[in-house]
Scaffold this motif. Structure first.
Motif, PDB file in Angstrom:
ATOM      1  N   PHE A  75       0.688  -1.117   0.213  1.00 60.20           N
ATOM      2  CA  PHE A  75      -0.119   0.094  -0.089  1.00 60.20           C
ATOM      3  C   PHE A  75       0.725   1.303  -0.124  1.00 60.20           C
ATOM      4  CE2 PHE A  75      -2.627  -3.033   1.943  1.00 60.20           C
ATOM      5  CZ  PHE A  75      -4.126  -3.017   1.223  1.00 60.20           C
ATOM      6  N   GLY A  76       2.183   1.140   0.140  1.00 63.11           N
ATOM      7  CA  GLY A  76       3.071   2.400   0.120  1.00 63.11           C
ATOM      8  C   GLY A  76       3.364   2.951   1.363  1.00 63.11           C
ATOM      9  N   ALA A  77       3.848   4.254   1.481  1.00 59.05           N
ATOM     10  CA  ALA A  77       4.006   4.813   2.786  1.00 59.05           C
ATOM     11  C   ALA A  77       3.050   5.535   3.501  1.00 59.05           C
ATOM     12  CB  ALA A  77       5.594   5.676   2.370  1.00 59.05           C
ATOM     13  N   GLY A  78       2.187   6.043   2.862  1.00 58.37           N
ATOM     14  CA  GLY A  78       1.213   6.911   3.529  1.00 58.37           C
ATOM     15  C   GLY A  78      -0.199   6.837   2.387  1.00 58.37           C
ATOM     16  N   THR A  79      -1.037   7.601   3.226  1.00 58.25           N
ATOM     17  CA  THR A  79      -2.466   7.631   2.431  1.00 58.25           C
ATOM     18  C   THR A  79      -2.404   9.077   1.971  1.00 58.25           C
ATOM     19  OG1 THR A  79      -3.495   8.493   4.297  1.00 58.25           O
ATOM     20  CG2 THR A  79      -3.394   5.964   4.098  1.00 58.25           C
ATOM     21  N   THR A  80      -1.727  10.112   2.255  1.00 54.69           N
ATOM     22  CA  THR A  80      -1.632  11.347   1.790  1.00 54.69           C
ATOM     23  C   THR A  80      -3.348  11.946   1.827  1.00 54.69           C
ATOM     24  OG1 THR A  80      -2.137  10.912  -0.542  1.00 54.69           O
ATOM     25  CG2 THR A  80      -0.037  11.069   0.306  1.00 54.69           C
ATOM     26  N   GLY A  81      -4.083  11.473   2.792  1.00 54.12           N
ATOM     27  CA  GLY A  81      -5.507  12.069   2.921  1.00 54.12           C
ATOM     28  C   GLY A  81      -6.451  11.610   4.022  1.00 54.12           C
ATOM     29  N   SER A  82      -7.250  12.273   4.333  1.00 51.93           N
ATOM     30  CA  SER A  82      -8.255  12.191   5.502  1.00 51.93           C
ATOM     31  C   SER A  82      -9.019  10.840   5.452  1.00 51.93           C
ATOM     32  CB  SER A  82      -9.016  13.507   5.747  1.00 51.93           C
ATOM     33  OG  SER A  82     -10.177  13.074   6.427  1.00 51.93           O
ATOM     34  N   ARG A  83      -9.421  10.672   6.642  1.00 56.28           N
ATOM     35  CA  ARG A  83     -10.181   9.248   6.577  1.00 56.28           C
ATOM     36  C   ARG A  83     -11.521   9.459   5.629  1.00 56.28           C
ATOM     37  NH1 ARG A  83      -9.913   5.121  10.424  1.00 56.28           N
ATOM     38  NH2 ARG A  83     -11.677   4.132   9.443  1.00 56.28           N
ATOM     39  N   VAL A  84     -12.068  10.680   5.866  1.00 55.12           N
ATOM     40  CA  VAL A  84     -13.264  10.877   5.159  1.00 55.12           C
ATOM     41  C   VAL A  84     -13.048  11.102   3.540  1.00 55.12           C
ATOM     42  CG1 VAL A  84     -14.770  11.688   7.250  1.00 55.12           C
ATOM     43  CG2 VAL A  84     -13.335  13.323   5.862  1.00 55.12           C
ATOM     44  N   LEU A  85     -11.946  11.029   3.233  1.00 49.67           N
ATOM     45  CA  LEU A  85     -11.688  11.360   1.700  1.00 49.67           C
ATOM     46  C   LEU A  85     -10.921  10.174   1.311  1.00 49.67           C
ATOM     47  CD1 LEU A  85     -10.499  15.113   1.684  1.00 49.67           C
ATOM     48  CD2 LEU A  85     -12.807  14.154   1.229  1.00 49.67           C
ATOM     49  N   ASN A  86      -9.930  10.188   0.949  1.00 52.64           N
ATOM     50  CA  ASN A  86      -9.016   9.040   0.331  1.00 52.64           C
ATOM     51  C   ASN A  86      -8.311   8.236   1.180  1.00 52.64           C
ATOM     52  OD1 ASN A  86      -7.110  11.346   0.160  1.00 52.64           O
ATOM     53  ND2 ASN A  86      -5.858   9.844  -0.249  1.00 52.64           N
ATOM     54  N   GLY A  87      -8.277   8.378   2.681  1.00 55.86           N
ATOM     55  CA  GLY A  87      -7.378   7.882   3.537  1.00 55.86           C
ATOM     56  C   GLY A  87      -7.877   6.840   4.267  1.00 55.86           C
ATOM     57  N   THR A  88      -9.189   6.093   3.973  1.00 63.23           N
ATOM     58  CA  THR A  88      -9.509   4.896   4.494  1.00 63.23           C
ATOM     59  C   THR A  88      -9.025   3.710   3.548  1.00 63.23           C
ATOM     60  OG1 THR A  88     -11.343   5.783   5.620  1.00 63.23           O
ATOM     61  CG2 THR A  88     -11.346   3.574   5.381  1.00 63.23           C
ATOM     62  N   TYR A  89      -8.081   2.924   3.956  1.00 61.45           N
ATOM     63  CA  TYR A  89      -7.887   1.608   3.394  1.00 61.45           C
ATOM     64  C   TYR A  89      -8.203   0.704   3.946  1.00 61.45           C
ATOM     65  CZ  TYR A  89      -3.960   4.292   0.919  1.00 61.45           C
ATOM     66  OH  TYR A  89      -3.403   5.362   0.010  1.00 61.45           O
ATOM     67  N   GLN A  90      -8.212  -0.628   3.533  1.00 56.61           N
ATOM     68  CA  GLN A  90      -8.562  -1.919   4.076  1.00 56.61           C
ATOM     69  C   GLN A  90      -8.089  -2.045   5.544  1.00 56.61           C
ATOM     70  OE1 GLN A  90     -11.099  -3.702   3.225  1.00 56.61           O
ATOM     71  NE2 GLN A  90     -11.034  -4.962   5.095  1.00 56.61           N
ATOM     72  N   GLY A  91      -6.633  -1.765   5.631  1.00 51.16           N
ATOM     73  CA  GLY A  91      -5.853  -1.970   6.926  1.00 51.16           C
ATOM     74  C   GLY A  91      -6.782  -1.053   7.935  1.00 51.16           C
ATOM     75  N   HIS A  92      -7.225   0.045   7.761  1.00 51.24           N
ATOM     76  CA  HIS A  92      -7.750   1.315   8.811  1.00 51.24           C
ATOM     77  C   HIS A  92      -9.032   0.347   9.249  1.00 51.24           C
ATOM     78  CE1 HIS A  92      -5.210   3.782   6.537  1.00 51.24           C
ATOM     79  NE2 HIS A  92      -5.150   4.352   7.653  1.00 51.24           N
ATOM     80  N   ARG A  93      -9.850  -0.065   8.185  1.00 54.00           N
ATOM     81  CA  ARG A  93     -11.021  -0.925   8.778  1.00 54.00           C
ATOM     82  C   ARG A  93     -10.788  -2.022   9.546  1.00 54.00           C
ATOM     83  NH1 ARG A  93     -16.258   1.446   8.035  1.00 54.00           N
ATOM     84  NH2 ARG A  93     -15.876   2.951   6.307  1.00 54.00           N
TER      85      ARG A  93
END
Length: 400
Positions: A75-93
């Motif tokens: 998934f790379g080094a970071g999300t570069t975004g907020s949880r309510v935009l592009n920053g929720t990956y499968q790992g966060h869930r």
């Protein structure tokens, strides 16, 4: 023109006076290499770590490290975004699912730090017409959460159930009330009488939030904290915690059974307006949390370490923050900052790192040497630590 830094002049002078005694700066230590949860290289010398909050020793767990490396590759080094935009990956869930499993609760929300978890939850649910009733020794993040939400702060004497009850009875019955407590208080390592405090809070119609940052992972039958240990977890409305202690990485969280909890994802500013945790971090956190569910043996060993160190320090003649061991934190009370800094440096020279804690962070203007034990400290290391305290204490004149 007013110098905006002039308000810091007394602290600047205090620091200069301390360094003028020849002591190293105790607040700028660099760890050149970390070999394990309990050993690092500081100033070129192998040093036992007794001040890291790494209670369950998960920072070097092979499964935890493997999960982080895999997520970094995928998934790379970071999300570069907020949880309510592009920053929720499968790992966060997945991390939030691990928290729900760990606590047996319906909802979990992950923040980028434990500080932000308190800041976000308190400021969002308690506004300017509401009251936050809190222990006078509460963590800075709790006070800052009250300030951000502009809530009315009502403080009561530390761990005093009667004082809490009196404060609650003086408040308007129709007002929104949130009682904020901590399971373990980080400076002295003492635990709160949560059972009695939650009872009087509920009788007054207040909601209850408990910060279990320093107890999650090792206190209670399943490591869920002091509320579980005292049999009142089901009566708590919100549990706040951090990944930077027993979980062994960085991040914060809130778990709850409140039916309207999920709306917080849209209205909690420190959640909405900050970048989400890197994929590697939430992967390590989720793996660590699931392993902590089965950490009974490690918890038992950590308690043995705490009992052994507390008794040993007391027998040497040191004054401790609690009469009996109550947590993985053991605070050694120093007569003043100068003596505390000298003792800190003497211990470092012996090969032992502890935290030097000073006012205003400490209660009652105390200077403390704060020891944080780890489940990975061996019995032999604890004996070695006691020998280091004996040698440093005699050299500095803290004990005879």
């Amino acid at each position: 023109m007013t110098d905006l830094f002039s308000k810091f002049d007394p602290l600047i002078q205090q620091r200069e006076d301390l360094l003028a005694t020849g002591v190293k700066d105790p607040f700028s230590l660099v760890m050149e290499e970390v070999k394990s949860p309990t050993v690092a290289v500081c100033n070129g010398k192998e040093t036992i770590l007794l001040g890291t909050y790494n209670y369950m020793g998960m920072t070097f767990d092979p499964d935890v490290i493997a999960a982080g490396k895999d997520a970094l590759d995928r998934f790379g080094a970071g999300t570069t975004g907020s949880r309510v935009l592009n920053g929720t990956y499968q790992g966060h869930r997945d991390c939030e699912e691990a928290l729900k499993e760990f606590y047996g609760m319906d909802h979990a929300m992950v923040f980028s730090t434990g500080y932000q978890a308190n800041l976000g939850i308190i400021s969002t649910i308690a506004g300017k017409d509401d009251y936050v009733i809190l222990d006078i020794d509460s963590h800075a993040s709790i006070y800052d959460g009250c300030a951000l939400g502009n809530a009315q702060i009502v403080a009561f004497r530390h761990n005093d159930v009667e004082a809490l009850e009196k404060r609650l009875k003086r408040l308007p019955s129709e007002a929104g009330k949130l009682v904020v407590l901590e399971g373990v208080y980080s400076m002295l390592g003492d635990i709160a009488p949560l059972k009695e405090m939650i009872r009087v809070s509920k009788e007054a119609g207040a909601m209850v939030l408990v910060d279990e940052a320093h107890s999650m992972g090792f206190m209670g039958p399943n490591g869920r904290g002091v509320a579980e240990d005292q049999g009142v977890l089901d009566d708590v409305d919100f549990v706040i915690g951090t990944f930077s202690k027993s979980v062994g990485t960085v991040g914060g969280f809130c778990v709850s059974n409140h039916p309207k909890f999920e709306i917080l994802r849209l209205v909690c500013r420190p959640y909405v307006f900050t970048a989400s945790l890197p994929p590697s971090v939430v992967a390590t956190a989720a793996t660590s949390i699931r392993k902590l569910m089965h950490g009974g043996d490690k918890r038992a060993h950590l308690w043995e370490n705490s009992k052994r160190l507390h008794k040993g320090l007391k027998d040497l003649g040191f004054t401790l923050g609690t009469e009996t061991p109550q947590s993985a934190i053991i605070a050694v009370i120093m007569p003043d900052l100068e003596k505390g800094a000298a003792m800190w440096e003497a211990l470092l020279s012996e090969g032992l790192y502890v935290n030097l804690a000073r006012p205003p962070a400490t209660p009652a203007n105390m200077t403390l040497l704060r020891c944080s034990l780890c489940a990975e400290h061996s019995a032999a290391q604890v004996e070695q630590i006691l020998g280091m305290f004996a040698a440093a204490g005699r050299a500095v004149g803290c004990i005879s």
